[in-house]
Write an enzyme that holds these catalytic residues in place. Structure first.
Site, PDB file in Angstrom:
ATOM      1  N   CYS A 134      71.648  62.861  37.912  1.00 41.26           N
ATOM      2  CA  CYS A 134      70.370  62.812  37.197  1.00 41.26           C
ATOM      3  C   CYS A 134      69.193  62.658  38.157  1.00 41.26           C
ATOM      4  O   CYS A 134      69.349  62.218  39.300  1.00 41.26           O
ATOM      5  CB  CYS A 134      70.358  61.664  36.183  1.00 41.26           C
ATOM      6  SG  CYS A 134      70.208  60.030  36.948  1.00 41.26           S
ATOM      7  N   ASN A 135      68.028  62.980  37.671  1.00 37.70           N
ATOM      8  CA  ASN A 135      66.798  62.744  38.408  1.00 37.70           C
ATOM      9  C   ASN A 135      66.528  61.244  38.502  1.00 37.70           C
ATOM     10  O   ASN A 135      66.918  60.484  37.612  1.00 37.70           O
ATOM     11  CB  ASN A 135      65.639  63.450  37.698  1.00 37.70           C
ATOM     12  CG  ASN A 135      64.355  63.394  38.502  1.00 37.70           C
ATOM     13  OD1 ASN A 135      63.581  62.446  38.405  1.00 37.70           O
ATOM     14  ND2 ASN A 135      64.103  64.418  39.289  1.00 37.70           N
ATOM     15  N   SER A 136      65.859  60.827  39.554  1.00 37.47           N
ATOM     16  CA  SER A 136      65.573  59.397  39.731  1.00 37.47           C
ATOM     17  C   SER A 136      64.775  58.819  38.566  1.00 37.47           C
ATOM     18  O   SER A 136      64.882  57.634  38.250  1.00 37.47           O
ATOM     19  CB  SER A 136      64.808  59.174  41.037  1.00 37.47           C
ATOM     20  OG  SER A 136      63.544  59.835  41.003  1.00 37.47           O
TER      21      SER A 136
END
Length: 500
Positions: free
Chosen positions: A191-193
């Site tokens: 996932c994106n941060s």
């Protein structure tokens, strides 16, 4: 500044922007400045007296532009695209010129209703189920958030509130604080941060579940995580699926995750920030198979659809879930009784105030048309495939995984250390800009088609620049390897002499 001065200043600024874009290939993609450069040239205090606009524009050219990373250079291949087009700039100008704050219908009716219209348009172009649209018979609808980060957090807060209300209704004797402490959110380790950050901001444990070898979160993995947490007395609450991960642009299978979430009564949100724009092209819609199981869906027109930041399009199946979470009344906010079909968007978001962002989306949709946007996305995907073909033709380069959308990931066959050195050298020379990623534990370089003005010859330029640096690195590697036998021979001689 009066209206005449505004006309002159604005026209000069527009000329500057147009000239900047026309000549952007003449600039290095990365600036040649050191940290603190601007602090040294700017005055320590704000000016006491008004200044001439010509001086302001001159200082912009002299001091600000040298410190800009040129995101719209066709040699910028880092991160993902940030949208920009002349149509969107004009839409922004109109929005800023009106200067309205559209928190309720009465605060500016057109601000609300144009957002409803454009979100319906865009939802239909993407092929979303009708239940997500304001024009459906149900309570679904769309809203423009500031970013995908904001949409993920909004979804989390709504899921949290909905879960707590549901459990308290089932058992009023439960303690609200204890319920909230047991809530868990789930997503992929790809996932994106910003997804992980949503857990921090929303005070909810966020489990990063291991993706498969292709970077996808599978249904069996999610189901097992639910079972583990329930056994420990925890409460599954929120799942974020990724359609186009940041690292490799992998697509989580919604048709696997959706039934698991629906069976457990868990909110399923889709982060399709970059790649979701491709669904306006029918040939890519198979990648969102299972969308009917989803509770909320978000894509950023400000990434791949030529709309300037910020414009993140979020749809929900049930707008009342948002209203039940964010509705706070005050007498000065009394308005006409709106409905889900004509919403008070202050109940659909975290801030009270909101810009007239629908104007820039509207201008882009009008100026480009659906076919123009499809052509833009298809062209960028074809450019990525062209780069992948060039890279594969070099036996020193490994392209993996398979290119996805406008992203190509590659590494050098000589290993992670040399690949990392390649990226460092290219960044230092500032001619092309890429960033690193990882795939199956290997260091890789991400090459993304970002600028709307990118052409095939720009890909040739970028690849030739990369190849020249590979040539230098490989010759250095060969030179180093040929030195090893000589060094070993000298060591042996010294050893022999010592033994005598």
């Amino acid at each position: 500044m009066n209206s005449q001065q505004f006309r002159e200043f604005a026209k000069a600024a527009i000329d500057l922007i147009a000239d900047y874009m026309d000549n952007i290939r003449t600039r290095d993609v990365l600036p040649s400045v050191e940290p603190g450069y601007l602090l040294k040239v700017m005055p320590e205090e704000a000016p006491e007296e008004p200044e001439e606009w010509k001086n302001v524009l001159s200082d912009f050219t002299q001091d600000i532009l040298p410190g800009i990373t040129h995101w719209h250079s066709p040699r910028f291949h880092a991160f993902y695209p940030t949208g920009s087009s002349y149509a969107s700039i004009v839409g922004n100008l109109l929005s800023d010129g009106l200067g309205v704050i559209g928190f309720s219908w009465m605060s500016s009716p057109a601000c609300t209703e144009l957002e409803v219209v454009t979100m319906n348009w865009l939802g239909k172009l993407l092929g979303l189920p009708e239940q997500f649209l304001n024009c459906s018979t149900g309570p679904g609808g769309g809203v423009i958030q500031g970013s995908a980060s904001e949409a993920t957090l909004v979804g989390l807060l709504v899921a949290k509130e909905k879960t707590v209300r549901k459990l308290l209704k089932m058992n009023p004797n439960l303690d609200e604080g204890e319920i909230k402490a047991k809530l868990v959110a789930y997503t992929s380790d790809q996932c994106n941060s910003s997804v992980e950050k949503a857990g921090l901001l929303g005070s909810m444990k966020m489990r990063l579940l291991k993706a498969d070898a292709d970077g996808r979160l599978r249904g069996d993995t999610l189901k097992k995580a639910f079972e583990e947490d329930i056994e420990q007395g925890l409460i599954p609450c929120y799942v974020i699926a990724n359609l186009g991960t940041t690292g490799t642009c992998a697509f989580d299978p919604l048709h696997e995750l959706g039934p698991v979430c629906n069976a457990a009564g868990v909110w399923l949100h889709v982060d399709a920030a970059y790649a979701g724009a491709a669904f306006i092209c029918p040939e890519y819609r198979h990648l969102m198979k299972g969308i009917e199981f989803v509770d909320s869906f978000d894509v950023n027109p400000h990434k791949w659809m030529l709309v300037n930041f910020d414009c993140s399009a979020m749809w929900v199946k049930n707008g009342y879930d948002l209203i039940n979470t964010f509705d706070v009344q005050r007498i000065y906010l009394d308005d006409i009784k709106t409905t889900i079909k004509i919403p008070d968007y202050r109940h659909w978001q975290m801030p009270l105030g909101r810009r007239f962002r629908a104007l820039k989306l509207w201008t882009v949709l009008r100026i480009y048309g659906a076919e123009g946007l499809r052509n833009h996305i298809r062209n960028q995907i074809s450019l990525a495939q062209y780069f992948a073909k060039l890279a594969r033709a070099d036996n020193r380069v490994v392209v993996e995984p398979e290119s996805s959308m406008g992203l190509v990931c590659f590494r050098l066959i000589d290993g992670d250390k040399v690949t990392k050195k390649l990226l460092e050298n290219l960044t230092e020379k500032k001619k092309v800009y890429m960033v690193a990623g990882s795939y199956r534990g290997r260091y890789m370089i991400r090459f993304v088609i970002c600028s709307r003005v990118t052409k095939k010859e720009d890909i040739d330029y970028s690849w030739n620049t990369i190849k020249e640096e590979i040539n230098v690195l490989c010759s250095e590697e060969i030179h180093t390897k040929t030195q090893i036998p000589a060094i070993q021979h000298l060591d042996a001689v010294k050893l022999c002499e010592k033994s005598k």
